[in-house]
Design a protein around this motif. Sequence first.
Motif: not given
Length: 449
Positions: A209, A211, A260, A280-281, A284-285, A289, A292-294
């Motif tokens: 990811a 982020v 990042t 994890t998302r 992070c949220e 963040c 979030f690019r997984p």
Amino acid sequence: MVSPDRISIGESVLNLHSKDQSRHRPSVPEAVIWPMSGSEIAEILRYANERLIPVTAWGSGSSLEGNPIPVEGGLVLDFSQMNRVLEIRAEDFQADVEPGVIYKELNKKLRHRGLFFPPDPGADATIGGMIANNASGTRSVRYGSTRDNILRLSVVLANGETIHIGSRSSKSSSGYDLVHLFVGSEGTLGVVVEATVRLVGIPGEFSAAIVTFPSVESAGKAVFEIIRAGLNPCALELLAPECIELINRERDLGLKVASTLFMEYDGPSINQLAEVLDMTREICEEVGCDAFRPGLGVTERDRLLKARHELAEIIMRSHPGCSHMAIDVAVPITAYPEMIAAAMEERRKTGIPAYIFSHAGDGNLHIAFEGKTGDEKEWAVIEEMNERLVLKALIMGGTATGEHGVGIGKRRFMAAEHGKSLEWMKKIKTLFDPNGILNPGKIFEEVTG
Ligand SMILES: Cc1cc2nc3c(=O)[nH]c(=O)nc-3n(C[C@H](O)[C@H](O)[C@H](O)COP(=O)(O)OP(=O)(O)OC[C@H]3O[C@@H](n4cnc5c(N)ncnc54)[C@H](O)[C@@H]3O)c2cc1C
């Protein structure tokens, strides 16, 4: 002692062995020898010790702190011909190797057995050089540094005596831990002639990811929360905005220019990794963040993380006419955002191009400075920044070097970091190498022995 084709006093050979990948002043040896066995090395060291000839071991010369530069001249032992994988004991998760094996070559040989040796410095380093510097890389947050992946060593001491230390057992409480004394000793206590390394299974699946965070503090908080949640990433890297700017120029990732995190997970199945990415998302949220690019699976992982792995080259390519210096300090995770803020402030004050990227998961920070080649005034400013940042890391309970070693560049911080225990380090050096012939001028400011 060695056939004539394995010793050279040729100028170009001596020059090749006079410098590593750092800016430290080159120094030529008197001769370079390519040994083929431990017994040859024992004979050479016995001879050199009797005549007080300095001997410096040489892996790939990829060090960043002048570690293998033969500052006192003498002999260089180049291990490139002692590069055999002696035995792979797959069921014991071990391999016996000669010190000149390049770790990437070992991993190629292990792939079809579903195994690998985890420490991963960016360069084509040898196992001997990695042991001597206690090298690590992006994966150390999960698999530890070289120190955590060495079980046994055969070492030739300065007087030519060979000792075998450690065992094949994965744990031991038996006496002093000499293996870990030699790991990180930069060839100043003995010359490693064989090593048993620990192997781990290649995981079945991977994910990644990228982020983006509004601040370095929120990225730092995410690092803490991810580790606290036991998500066990195998890489957790923080890149400052200026690194992202360069990556955007070279790769079509269209990332927001901000602090990042690049992270990687491995595990047995895609389903499990999808769940870990969801968690994890959420973390992070929660810390705020921006994006979030997984990515699930090896192809996506490679696409997202390739730019991180190429960052050092991307930085150097972007600054033609400049020389490169990479600072390497490590601090406790709580001190990490403050350390990065200090580095950013230094860069702002001087305006000299500097790229902050780090193995955030273990508090290891690198700052790559790009100073104009030959501009000694600019380099004096960079050296001052280096000094301030190292001292700051020490004040915050950290260390002057997380993975590159002391070499020449970090010697002057040893007293500040170690206080009275530095005297005990010197006594250990004198015990193993009373004549001070092994890689003299490293780790300690004065030649010790
Ligand atoms: C582009 C780039 C990226 C890098 N990235 C990382 C990174 O991510 N992490 C990291 O930790 N490092 C990194 N490094 C630094 C470097 O690759 C490591 O320090 C590596 O361990 C050096 O290995 P080498 O084989 O080149 O050893 P050398 O540089 O040849 O020697 C290193 C030290 O080991 C000693 N030595 C060598 N062989 C022996 C032996 N058989 N017995 C005893 N002593 C020996 C030498 O005397 C010297 O003190 C990077 C370097 C470059 C150029």
